[in-house]
Scaffold this active site. Structure first.
Site, PDB file in Angstrom:
ATOM      1  N   HIS A  44       0.909  -1.342  -0.098  1.00 20.88           N
ATOM      2  CA  HIS A  44      -0.074   0.079   0.057  1.00 20.88           C
ATOM      3  C   HIS A  44       0.868   1.319  -0.080  1.00 20.88           C
ATOM      4  CE1 HIS A  44      -3.568  -2.282   1.759  1.00 20.88           C
ATOM      5  NE2 HIS A  44      -3.790  -2.422   0.378  1.00 20.88           N
ATOM      6  N   HIS A  77      -0.245  -8.965   1.170  1.00 17.32           N
ATOM      7  CA  HIS A  77      -1.403  -9.014   2.159  1.00 17.32           C
ATOM      8  C   HIS A  77      -1.968 -10.285   2.317  1.00 17.32           C
ATOM      9  CE1 HIS A  77      -0.965  -4.747   0.627  1.00 17.32           C
ATOM     10  NE2 HIS A  77      -0.834  -4.349   1.871  1.00 17.32           N
ATOM     11  N   CYS A  99       3.133 -12.063   2.979  1.00 18.51           N
ATOM     12  CA  CYS A  99       4.115 -11.903   4.118  1.00 18.51           C
ATOM     13  C   CYS A  99       4.201 -13.097   4.970  1.00 18.51           C
ATOM     14  CB  CYS A  99       3.839 -10.892   4.810  1.00 18.51           C
ATOM     15  SG  CYS A  99       4.913 -10.655   6.337  1.00 18.51           S
ATOM     16  N   GLU A 129      -5.756  -7.352   3.889  1.00 15.97           N
ATOM     17  CA  GLU A 129      -5.270  -8.503   4.712  1.00 15.97           C
ATOM     18  C   GLU A 129      -6.360  -9.353   5.445  1.00 15.97           C
ATOM     19  OE1 GLU A 129      -2.927  -8.943   8.888  1.00 15.97           O
ATOM     20  OE2 GLU A 129      -2.215  -7.396   7.516  1.00 15.97           O
ATOM     21  N   ASN A 227      -0.551   0.575   8.570  1.00 17.46           N
ATOM     22  CA  ASN A 227       0.393   1.037   9.561  1.00 17.46           C
ATOM     23  C   ASN A 227       0.937   2.321   9.428  1.00 17.46           C
ATOM     24  OD1 ASN A 227       3.591   1.044   8.263  1.00 17.46           O
ATOM     25  ND2 ASN A 227       2.181  -0.302   6.949  1.00 17.46           N
TER      26      ASN A 227
END
Length: 319
Positions: A44, A77, A99, A129, A227
């Protein structure tokens, strides 16, 4: 007058999962040539996405947008089993850059669902996610975002409960929701290890420790980065001036004073190049000096997807 001082937070920027995903897309483009299709944005960050578009990556939101037999990369994600099946049905050459810390949450969801638990997932509705995690056991997962959502939960007596979290949440916000869950459901099971990723925690810790010395906090990252948004919120908690920007093009001279102490950090999907260009902009306009403050060392690396490892080794050997 004291000249402007930049407090440069470390760690900042790319995490191991983002590095792996970006390397994966680079290598996939080299190996197969464009176009390479990516399910959702690889990370992102608008700068990263624009750079890869120029190299021939095509970002899609549905599998139907990928021609049959095309090359498809799953983003950092993660995706649901339904998406994987759709890719197989179209005979796509699919590679997975999820990830590993997201994969861990997926595996926990599968484990709890198979054991008959109802899973309370703490996360942001609609986030890529969260969609992937919920897709692992849609009949068993309930999504909550805050304590008010927890207060609305009702379960039959004897229901076995477990909670999981999105990896990029605010540590403090998630902690409050978890405490409320434990108050309401004392028997609730927790994951064996914290789901919020190391990089999210480290970047938040750095902002908490360094914000006291700053007049203004600049967070490098995109608006759709979870985040990065959490870093901005944390930066602004004590009434400090805080801004989330993609780079110096989003800044104006009148947002700063000549003697400001400017804390700079970057979300886990923001490249170091935008950090450096922002520092250069402040130096050019305010003759700023830079003081790097290392709060915690990071040395985490995640392996590439298996189908890319041999090719990566060949490319490295050829250099």
């Amino acid at each position: 007058m004291t000249p402007m001082k930049i407090i440069l937070a470390a760690p900042r920027g790319f995490c191991a999962g983002v590095n792996m995903a970006i390397d994966s897309l680079d290598l996939t483009l080299q190996k197969f040539g464009p176009p390479v299709y990516v399910y959702h944005e690889i990370v992102h960050n608008q700068f990263v996405v624009k750079t890869f578009r120029e190299k021939g990556a095509v970002f899609v939101d549905t599998i139907d947008e990928v021609p049959e037999g095309g090359v498809l990369l799953f983003s950092a994600h993660g995706v649901s089993p339904e998406i994987r099946k759709a890719a197989q049905a179209r005979k796509l050459h699919a590679l997975d850059a999820t990830c590993p810390l997201v994969t861990k949450v997926h595996l926990e969801a599968i484990k709890y669902a198979k054991a008959g638990y109802t899973i309370i997932l703490i996360g942001h509705e609609g986030h890529d996610e969260v969609l992937g995690t919920m897709g692992e056991a849609p009949e068993a997962i309930v999504l909550v975002e805050d304590e008010a959502d927890v207060d609305r939960l009702e379960f039959e007596p004897g229901t076995q409960l477990a909670y999981l979290t999105q990896t990029t949440l605010s540590v403090d916000d998630a902690g409050r929701v978890i405490r409320r869950l434990r108050e309401r459901f004392p028997e609730i099971h927790s994951p064996p290890k914290d789901d919020i990723c190391y990089a999210t925690q480290n970047r938040q810790e750095a902002v908490k420790l360094l914000r006291e010395d700053a007049d203004v906090i600049v967070v490098l990252g995109s608006q759709n980065s979870s985040n990065s948004q959490r870093l901005k919120e944390l930066a602004a908690e004590q009434g400090k001036r805080a801004m989330l920007v993609d780079g110096p093009q989003d800044l104006a001279v009148d947002q700063f004073s000549d003697d400001d102490r400017v804390l700079i950090t970057a979300g886990a999907s923001a490249p170091e190049s935008v950090v450096q260009s922002t520092i250069d902009w402040l130096k050019e306009n305010f003759d700023a000096s830079v003081d790097t403050q290392v709060v915690r060392e990071e040395d985490v690396q995640f392996p590439l997807p298996k189908p890319l490892r041999a090719f990566a080794a060949e490319q490295a050997a050829a250099k």
